[in-house]
Design an enzyme around this catalytic site. Structure first.
Site, PDB file in Angstrom:
ATOM      1  NE  ARG A   1      -2.478  -0.907   3.587  1.00  0.00           N
ATOM      2  CZ  ARG A   1      -2.647  -1.532   4.323  1.00  0.00           C
ATOM      3  NH1 ARG A   1      -3.402  -2.933   3.999  1.00  0.00           N
ATOM      4  NH2 ARG A   1      -2.121  -1.775   5.665  1.00  0.00           N
TER       5      ARG A   1
ATOM      6  CD  GLU B   1       1.125  -8.012  19.230  1.00  0.00           C
ATOM      7  OE1 GLU B   1       0.453  -8.273  20.157  1.00  0.00           O
ATOM      8  OE2 GLU B   1       0.805  -7.045  18.218  1.00  0.00           O
TER       9      GLU B   1
END
Length: 174
Positions: A58, A95
Site C-alpha cells: 500500500r 509482535e
C-alpha cells in the site's frame, strides 16, 4: 477538500474491537487521490528529496505518484525474494515473530535524502525497519510521510527522532 470524508470506517474488521480505516474510497475518487498527493508534495516540495521509498504494497500507492510530483526516484522496499538484483536486508521483530525487508544494493547513494512513505502509521514497526534499512545504505531519512495516522498507537514514538507527517490523524479507536 476534507480528505477524511473519503475514508470509510469499518467496525470490527479484521477482528472485533478494531475500527478499520479504509482508503479505497479516497483512491477511487481521482479528485481526492490527486489532492492527497498534492498535499503530501506541498509539504515536502522545498526539501530537495532525492528518493522516495515505500514498503510494499500500500505504500507504493502513495509513493510512486509522489515521487513523480517531487521529481525524485521511487525505491521499492520489498519482502525477501521479490527483487531481481543484489539486495541489502533488514530483519526485524514483530509482535508474533520476525520479518525481513530488502532493497537493491544500488538503490541509494551515500548522502541521498530519502522520504519514506506509507498509507498508514500505526505502531511504526514496519516503517522503523525501513528507516534502519535505508540508513544502513548510507542514505539519510529526512522524514516519514503517511496518508493516515492512528496516533493512539504511538507510532511516532517508535520513529523518533525522525520527522513524521500525516495528512489525516485519528486520535482514538472510534
Amino acid at each position: 477538500m476534507d480528505l477524511k470524508e473519503k475514508i470509510r470506517n469499518i467496525p470490527n474488521f479484521p477482528k472485533p474491537g478494531i475500527m478499520f480505516r479504509d482508503i479505497t474510497p479516497l483512491l477511487s475518487c481521482p479528485d481526492s487521490f490527486r489532492e492527497s498527493i498534492k498535499q503530501l508534495a506541498d509539504h515536502y516540495r522545498d526539501q530537495k528529496i532525492d528518493a522516495i521509498a515505500a514498503a510494499e504494497a500500500r505504500g507504493f500507492i502513495f509513493a510512486a505518484p509522489l515521487a513523480l510530483e517531487l521529481n525524485a526516484a521511487f525505491i521499492p522496499v520489498r519482502k525477501p525474494g521479490k527483487l531481481p538484483f543484489d539486495t541489502n536486508s533488514f530483519h526485524y521483530e514483530l509482535e508474533y515473530g520476525t520479518d525481513t525487508l530488502e532493497i537493491h544494493t544500488d538503490a541509494f547513494s551515500k548522502g541521498d535524502k530519502v522520504l519514506l512513505v506509507d498509507d498508514l502509521l500505526a505502531t511504526g514497526g514496519t516503517m522503523n525497519a525501513c528507516v534502519k534499512l535505508i540508513e544502513q545504505s548510507g542514505a539519510e531519512v529526512v522524514s516519514c510521510a503517511f496518508a493516515l495516522e492512528l496516533s493512539f498507537l504511538n507510532g511516532r514514538d517508535v520513529l523518533a527522532p525522525h520527522d513524521c507527517f500525516a495528512l489525516m490523524t485519528y486520535d482514538d479507536e472510534n
